[in-house]
Design a protein around this motif. Sequence first.
Motif, PDB file in Angstrom:
ATOM      1  N   GLY A 315      15.494   1.531   0.843  1.00  0.00           N
ATOM      2  CA  GLY A 315      16.563   1.991   1.719  1.00  0.00           C
ATOM      3  C   GLY A 315      17.589   0.910   1.992  1.00  0.00           C
ATOM      4  N   ARG A 319      21.327   1.376   0.680  1.00  0.00           N
ATOM      5  CA  ARG A 319      22.356   1.450   1.722  1.00  0.00           C
ATOM      6  C   ARG A 319      23.460   0.416   1.472  1.00  0.00           C
ATOM      7  N   CYS A 324      22.129   5.412  -0.376  1.00  0.00           N
ATOM      8  CA  CYS A 324      20.911   5.873   0.314  1.00  0.00           C
ATOM      9  C   CYS A 324      21.068   7.338   0.700  1.00  0.00           C
ATOM     10  N   TRP A 326      18.926   9.219   2.565  1.00  0.00           N
ATOM     11  CA  TRP A 326      18.242   9.655   3.771  1.00  0.00           C
ATOM     12  C   TRP A 326      18.653   8.797   4.960  1.00  0.00           C
ATOM     13  N   ASP A 327      18.552   9.395   6.152  1.00  0.00           N
ATOM     14  CA  ASP A 327      18.891   8.702   7.394  1.00  0.00           C
ATOM     15  C   ASP A 327      18.055   9.320   8.521  1.00  0.00           C
ATOM     16  N   TYR A 328      17.159   8.533   9.079  1.00  0.00           N
ATOM     17  CA  TYR A 328      16.270   9.013  10.128  1.00  0.00           C
ATOM     18  C   TYR A 328      16.720   8.562  11.515  1.00  0.00           C
ATOM     19  N   SER A 329      17.991   8.234  11.656  1.00  0.00           N
ATOM     20  CA  SER A 329      18.478   7.711  12.937  1.00  0.00           C
ATOM     21  C   SER A 329      18.299   8.710  14.077  1.00  0.00           C
ATOM     22  N   GLY A 337      16.805   3.577  10.896  1.00  0.00           N
ATOM     23  CA  GLY A 337      17.133   4.855  10.291  1.00  0.00           C
ATOM     24  C   GLY A 337      16.566   5.040   8.902  1.00  0.00           C
ATOM     25  N   LEU A 338      15.719   4.095   8.449  1.00  0.00           N
ATOM     26  CA  LEU A 338      15.211   4.142   7.081  1.00  0.00           C
ATOM     27  C   LEU A 338      13.753   4.554   7.000  1.00  0.00           C
TER      28      LEU A 338
END
Length: 370
Positions: A315, A319, A324, A326-329, A337-338
């Motif tokens: 990630g 980024r 990247c 995906w973003d889990y922020s 967020g990774l």
Amino acid sequence: MAGRDADDEGRTRRGGAARLSGAPGGRGGEAAVSRPEPLSTAEAPAEGAALPAWMRLYFYGMHGITLDVLLSAARRFVRSPDLRMLGFSSPYHCLLHSLTHFALEKVYLQQRRCPSAFVFNFLLYPSAHVGLQTLAGALLNQGGGPGGAAAPGALDLALQYVLALYHCQVFLKRFLRLRYQPRQQQQQQLLRGAPPAPAGARVPAAAGGRRRRPRGPRGAGGAPSQGLPDLLRFLFFGMHGFLDEIFFTFFFNLLGQGDGTSSGHTSLWSFFMYGSCSFVVEKLYFHLHYSRGWGTWKRVPFYVIFIYAWELSWGLGLRTWGACSWDYSHYPLNFMGLITLMYLPGWIFLSVYQDLLSNVLWQVQYVPTN
């Protein structure tokens, strides 16, 4: 891919068992023992060792999803360059790929009955391929399935023709050289002094009640030296990563938690990320299971720690280049967020499933061309 030669097996037998019946003085048997066979047992598996139908369907669906992702990512990138390299497919496509390619396998196996190899390879098989793919697309449209495409145009038909040549000349030629050696056959070989029982089998107890570790040829890190070559294992794990993400994002969107699209998506980078991660986790499995004798739940924490470290590393790298996907922020318990602990149950499940896949792949062998 390692395998014991037939003459090695002959040397392990005692007395008259190594001699050919009817040979005077055992000379024929001695000659048979001293003369090496042209192929190892890994290259010349037992008769009737073709992959089971369920396994071929599994491979065909996974391979079909991979082609969907590659083609859709290429089309999307041509229209609007995006370094995330997103591609799309769905479980509906996976099912149709499994069925159509299973049928095309039957067509391919009729090649010897055709008097002209050129006609078969460049006319008959491509016609069957294009026809079945067009029918599959029509079924998707009629049923309103996710990812259904419009009626194929000339460019689509040309692309399907090229894919048909790839399937006939490249994919099936190599895929049908895979052989499956069930666990029972490997256990019988163990009794004859051949390779050991497969991963996950019970280890016989030694004198004093201690359990012996599996014996037999080993590769690096205690891994069994049979099964698919490393390159093919990497390709399998990369394609399986596409399969995992397509199914996960499809159901995520279906339940209304995603972006509302009716198909699953993944990134071309996921192929290398999943392929390399699963490849290393498999090496961990063989080392911890064979060399150290660790049980499943003792190994899983090491798997999960490595997976999170791998996802974070990839990630950060992706980024940096704006690639990247995906973003889990917006998730709780996330880091940069990774990575997020919200996905911990999923990674645990995939870690255990990884061991099962490794056990199956260890029983699949590739017969190289002569």
